[in-house]
Design an enzyme around this catalytic site. Structure first.
Site, PDB file in Angstrom:
ATOM      1  N   ASP A   1       0.824  -1.213   0.000  1.00 30.83           N
ATOM      2  CA  ASP A   1       0.000   0.000   0.000  1.00 30.83           C
ATOM      3  C   ASP A   1       0.856   1.259   0.000  1.00 30.83           C
ATOM      4  OD1 ASP A   1       0.995  -0.362   2.586  1.00 30.83           O
ATOM      5  OD2 ASP A   1      -0.958  -0.624   3.528  1.00 30.83           O
TER       6      ASP A   1
ATOM      7  N   ASN B   1      -7.107  -2.461  14.411  1.00 36.88           N
ATOM      8  CA  ASN B   1      -8.494  -2.763  14.044  1.00 36.88           C
ATOM      9  C   ASN B   1      -8.587  -3.990  13.132  1.00 36.88           C
ATOM     10  OD1 ASN B   1      -7.556  -1.831  11.608  1.00 36.88           O
ATOM     11  ND2 ASN B   1      -8.894  -0.046  11.479  1.00 36.88           N
TER      12      ASN B   1
ATOM     13  N   HIS C   1      -6.829  -4.433  10.300  1.00 36.11           N
ATOM     14  CA  HIS C   1      -6.564  -4.230   8.866  1.00 36.11           C
ATOM     15  C   HIS C   1      -5.284  -4.956   8.438  1.00 36.11           C
ATOM     16  CE1 HIS C   1      -4.242  -0.154   9.505  1.00 36.11           C
ATOM     17  NE2 HIS C   1      -3.408  -1.155   9.539  1.00 36.11           N
TER      18      HIS C   1
HETATM   19  P1  PGA Z   1       2.738  -1.204  12.778  1.00 37.54           P
HETATM   20  O1  PGA Z   1       1.516  -1.137  11.744  1.00 37.54           O
HETATM   21  O2  PGA Z   1       3.663  -2.234  12.243  1.00 37.54           O
HETATM   22  O3  PGA Z   1       3.336   0.168  12.756  1.00 37.54           O
HETATM   23  O4  PGA Z   1       2.121  -1.588  14.088  1.00 37.54           O
HETATM   24  C1  PGA Z   1       0.929  -2.328  11.363  1.00 37.54           C
HETATM   25  C2  PGA Z   1      -0.228  -2.082  10.435  1.00 37.54           C
HETATM   26  O5  PGA Z   1      -0.980  -1.100  10.636  1.00 37.54           O
HETATM   27  O6  PGA Z   1      -0.405  -2.885   9.513  1.00 37.54           O
END
Ligand code: PGA
Length: 233
Positions: A62, A128, A130
């Site tokens: 993304d 959440n 995702h």
């Molecule tokens: P993070 O983000 O590795 O900074 O915890 C993970 C994500 O949102 O996929």
């Protein structure tokens, strides 16, 4: 799903690197990469290894809409800083969130993905649930698309920006279906804040309310977690 419990993120990065190395030795040619703080130790393990990636094609999950490549918060920039500055790959694709026609960019990216099937996809997980920027209620049938980020994600990301108004509110992301096509998936999560979502990922119902729960339906997933992320299992 295979679960590997590790003592800390450094050990997690080494474990994930071991799986990638084995897959490449067995002929893998295409990797799906992720950003965020979680995969940093994996990229360190890749950088410190003597493994040759010059025949490997990489795709990123993304990218934010509206940030240029030289913006230090763009995922393009993150990947240069953590991996591509040190390791040569055959080619690297990431969505371009600066184009006028984002829908056309998403469709073109999806076509590239379909031309280069991903052998191993790396994932983090949002608080959440995702994966990529597939926020809760994203269709399991989704392909690469433009998405609005949820309040939860904008809040989680604001630590990286000076002002909350600077946090992007839209992104381009591989869809759930694009991710599920990968031959093999490695999901990484560390820390107590991730414990509730890890429990839902592994033990909860498969539901579009928790995007990562779809992974229960994938035949080859490895979840690498530390003790804190595993503490509610
Ligand atoms: P993070 O983000 O590795 O900074 O915890 C993970 C994500 O949102 O996929």
């Amino acid at each position: 799903m295979n679960i590997i419990k590790v003592k800390d993120p450094v050990a997690g990065g080494i474990a994930a690197f071991g799986i990638i190395k084995e897959a490449i030795a067995a002929g893998a040619k295409t990797l799906g990469l992720a950003t965020g703080s979680t995969p940093e130790t994996l990229y360190r393990a890749m950088v410190e290894s003597d493994l040759d990636f010059s025949n490997i094609t990489a795709f990123n999950l993304d990218e934010y809409v509206g940030l240029s490549k030289d913006n230090s918060q763009s995922y393009y920039y993150f990947m240069q800083e953590h991996l591509f500055k040190y390791k040569k790959f055959k080619q690297h694709f990431i969505e371009n969130g600066l184009v006028g026609d984002l829908e056309a960019e998403a469709a073109a990216y999806e076509a590239k993905l379909q031309a280069h099937p991903i052998d191993v996809q790396i994932l983090g997980i949002g608080l959440n649930g995702h994966i990529g920027f597939n926020e809760p209620k994203t269709s399991f049938a989704s392909l690469t698309h433009v998405t609005n980020l949820t309040e939860s994600t904008i809040n989680a990301n604001k630590r990286f920006f000076e002002r909350v108004e600077d946090v992007p509110t839209k992104a381009l992301t591989m869809g759930i279906k694009s991710i599920m096509r990968s031959k093999q998936i490695i999901l990484l999560a560390y820390g107590a804040a991730k414990a509730p979502i890890i429990k839902k990922l592994l033990e909860g119902p498969v539901s579009e309310d928790v995007p990562a729960s779809v992974l229960q339906k994938h035949p080859q997933v490895t979840v690498i977690i530390d003790e804190a992320a595993a503490s509610l299992l």
